[in-house]
Design a protein around this motif. Structure first.
Motif, mmCIF file in Angstrom:
data_model
loop_
_atom_site.group_PDB
_atom_site.id
_atom_site.type_symbol
_atom_site.label_atom_id
_atom_site.label_comp_id
_atom_site.label_asym_id
_atom_site.label_seq_id
_atom_site.Cartn_x
_atom_site.Cartn_y
_atom_site.Cartn_z
ATOM 1 N N MET A 1 -13.998 -7.511 19.768
ATOM 2 C CA MET A 1 -13.819 -6.109 19.451
ATOM 3 C C MET A 1 -13.755 -5.980 17.930
ATOM 4 O O MET A 1 -12.917 -6.610 17.291
ATOM 5 C CB MET A 1 -12.528 -5.611 20.101
ATOM 6 N N HIS A 2 -14.643 -5.183 17.369
ATOM 7 C CA HIS A 2 -14.676 -4.986 15.922
ATOM 8 C C HIS A 2 -13.706 -3.873 15.519
ATOM 9 O O HIS A 2 -13.599 -2.855 16.195
ATOM 10 C CB HIS A 2 -16.089 -4.625 15.470
ATOM 11 N N ILE A 3 -13.005 -4.076 14.403
ATOM 12 C CA ILE A 3 -12.025 -3.118 13.895
ATOM 13 C C ILE A 3 -12.569 -2.475 12.631
ATOM 14 O O ILE A 3 -13.013 -3.169 11.719
ATOM 15 C CB ILE A 3 -10.695 -3.808 13.553
ATOM 16 N N ASP A 4 -12.504 -1.152 12.571
ATOM 17 C CA ASP A 4 -12.907 -0.425 11.375
ATOM 18 C C ASP A 4 -11.796 0.563 11.034
ATOM 19 O O ASP A 4 -11.306 1.268 11.923
ATOM 20 C CB ASP A 4 -14.224 0.317 11.611
ATOM 21 N N ILE A 5 -11.402 0.592 9.767
ATOM 22 C CA ILE A 5 -10.387 1.538 9.302
ATOM 23 C C ILE A 5 -11.047 2.524 8.353
ATOM 24 O O ILE A 5 -11.662 2.114 7.365
ATOM 25 C CB ILE A 5 -9.220 0.825 8.590
ATOM 26 N N ASP A 6 -10.923 3.805 8.636
ATOM 27 C CA ASP A 6 -11.424 4.850 7.752
ATOM 28 C C ASP A 6 -10.404 5.032 6.637
ATOM 29 O O ASP A 6 -9.385 5.703 6.804
ATOM 30 C CB ASP A 6 -11.634 6.148 8.529
ATOM 31 N N LYS A 7 -10.659 4.410 5.507
ATOM 32 C CA LYS A 7 -9.706 4.412 4.396
ATOM 33 C C LYS A 7 -9.570 5.785 3.750
ATOM 34 O O LYS A 7 -8.573 6.064 3.097
ATOM 35 C CB LYS A 7 -10.083 3.353 3.387
ATOM 36 N N GLU A 8 -10.555 6.654 3.947
ATOM 37 C CA GLU A 8 -10.461 8.031 3.442
ATOM 38 C C GLU A 8 -9.485 8.846 4.297
ATOM 39 O O GLU A 8 -8.834 9.758 3.810
ATOM 40 C CB GLU A 8 -11.836 8.693 3.442
ATOM 41 N N LEU A 9 -9.395 8.503 5.558
ATOM 42 C CA LEU A 9 -8.546 9.223 6.501
ATOM 43 C C LEU A 9 -7.122 8.655 6.552
ATOM 44 O O LEU A 9 -6.163 9.392 6.778
ATOM 45 C CB LEU A 9 -9.183 9.161 7.890
ATOM 46 N N CYS A 10 -6.987 7.357 6.308
ATOM 47 C CA CYS A 10 -5.685 6.684 6.401
ATOM 48 C C CYS A 10 -4.671 7.310 5.439
ATOM 49 O O CYS A 10 -4.961 7.544 4.264
ATOM 50 C CB CYS A 10 -5.858 5.200 6.068
ATOM 51 N N ILE A 11 -3.464 7.580 5.959
ATOM 52 C CA ILE A 11 -2.391 8.149 5.138
ATOM 53 C C ILE A 11 -1.299 7.125 4.849
ATOM 54 O O ILE A 11 -0.291 7.443 4.238
ATOM 55 C CB ILE A 11 -1.783 9.405 5.793
ATOM 56 N N GLY A 12 -1.486 5.890 5.307
ATOM 57 C CA GLY A 12 -0.528 4.832 5.020
ATOM 58 C C GLY A 12 0.767 4.919 5.802
ATOM 59 O O GLY A 12 1.799 4.448 5.331
ATOM 60 N N ALA A 13 0.717 5.490 6.999
ATOM 61 C CA ALA A 13 1.921 5.598 7.815
ATOM 62 C C ALA A 13 2.448 4.225 8.229
ATOM 63 O O ALA A 13 3.641 4.051 8.462
ATOM 64 C CB ALA A 13 1.662 6.451 9.061
ATOM 65 N N GLY A 14 1.559 3.241 8.342
ATOM 66 C CA GLY A 14 1.971 1.881 8.647
ATOM 67 C C GLY A 14 2.234 1.587 10.106
ATOM 68 O O GLY A 14 2.705 0.497 10.430
ATOM 69 N N GLN A 15 1.923 2.504 10.987
ATOM 70 C CA GLN A 15 2.169 2.271 12.410
ATOM 71 C C GLN A 15 1.355 1.100 12.942
ATOM 72 O O GLN A 15 1.816 0.359 13.798
ATOM 73 C CB GLN A 15 1.873 3.543 13.216
ATOM 74 N N CYS A 16 0.145 0.925 12.408
ATOM 75 C CA CYS A 16 -0.683 -0.193 12.865
ATOM 76 C C CYS A 16 -0.042 -1.528 12.489
ATOM 77 O O CYS A 16 0.023 -2.443 13.306
ATOM 78 C CB CYS A 16 -2.095 -0.088 12.302
ATOM 79 N N ALA A 17 0.441 -1.640 11.258
ATOM 80 C CA ALA A 17 1.072 -2.883 10.796
ATOM 81 C C ALA A 17 2.378 -3.152 11.535
ATOM 82 O O ALA A 17 2.729 -4.305 11.781
ATOM 83 C CB ALA A 17 1.311 -2.824 9.290
ATOM 84 N N LEU A 18 3.089 -2.110 11.894
ATOM 85 C CA LEU A 18 4.322 -2.281 12.665
ATOM 86 C C LEU A 18 4.028 -2.703 14.101
ATOM 87 O O LEU A 18 4.746 -3.513 14.680
ATOM 88 C CB LEU A 18 5.135 -0.991 12.664
ATOM 89 N N THR A 19 2.951 -2.161 14.667
ATOM 90 C CA THR A 19 2.613 -2.433 16.056
ATOM 91 C C THR A 19 1.907 -3.771 16.230
ATOM 92 O O THR A 19 2.193 -4.505 17.179
ATOM 93 C CB THR A 19 1.721 -1.304 16.618
ATOM 94 N N ALA A 58 -7.323 6.867 12.218
ATOM 95 C CA ALA A 58 -8.165 6.197 11.227
ATOM 96 C C ALA A 58 -8.688 4.839 11.691
ATOM 97 O O ALA A 58 -9.558 4.273 11.049
ATOM 98 C CB ALA A 58 -7.385 6.018 9.921
ATOM 99 N N ILE A 59 -8.172 4.330 12.804
ATOM 100 C CA ILE A 59 -8.603 3.018 13.294
ATOM 101 C C ILE A 59 -9.586 3.205 14.438
ATOM 102 O O ILE A 59 -9.295 3.892 15.421
ATOM 103 C CB ILE A 59 -7.401 2.191 13.772
ATOM 104 N N HIS A 60 -10.755 2.570 14.292
ATOM 105 C CA HIS A 60 -11.792 2.669 15.312
ATOM 106 C C HIS A 60 -12.096 1.266 15.820
ATOM 107 O O HIS A 60 -12.301 0.344 15.039
ATOM 108 C CB HIS A 60 -13.052 3.298 14.727
#
Length: 64
Positions: A1-19, A58-60
């Motif tokens: 599964m390929h991961i793509d992060i839309d860095k223009e959309l990301c607000i840095g909430a950090g939920q992905c890093a926490l999860t 922001a994560i696809h």
């Protein structure tokens, strides 16, 4: 599964890093990024949950 992060959309909430800390981190500006070598998900069972946890979508994920 390929991961793509839309860095223009990301607000840095950090939920992905926490999860899914084995897959995601944040750069010096707080923007999410995929850890080196984890671009294909590496079988992380929390990957889909981390994508769902992103408050701005922001994560696809793409099945490879």
């Amino acid at each position: 599964m390929h991961i793509d992060i839309d860095k223009e959309l990301c607000i840095g909430a950090g939920q992905c890093a926490l999860t899914a800390p084995k897959t995601f981190t944040q750069d010096d500006d707080g923007i999410s990024e995929v850890l080196p070598g984890r671009e294909e998900g590496g079988g992380d069972p929390l990957l889909r949950e981390a994508a769902r946890a992103c408050p701005v979508g922001a994560i696809h994920l793409t099945d490879t």
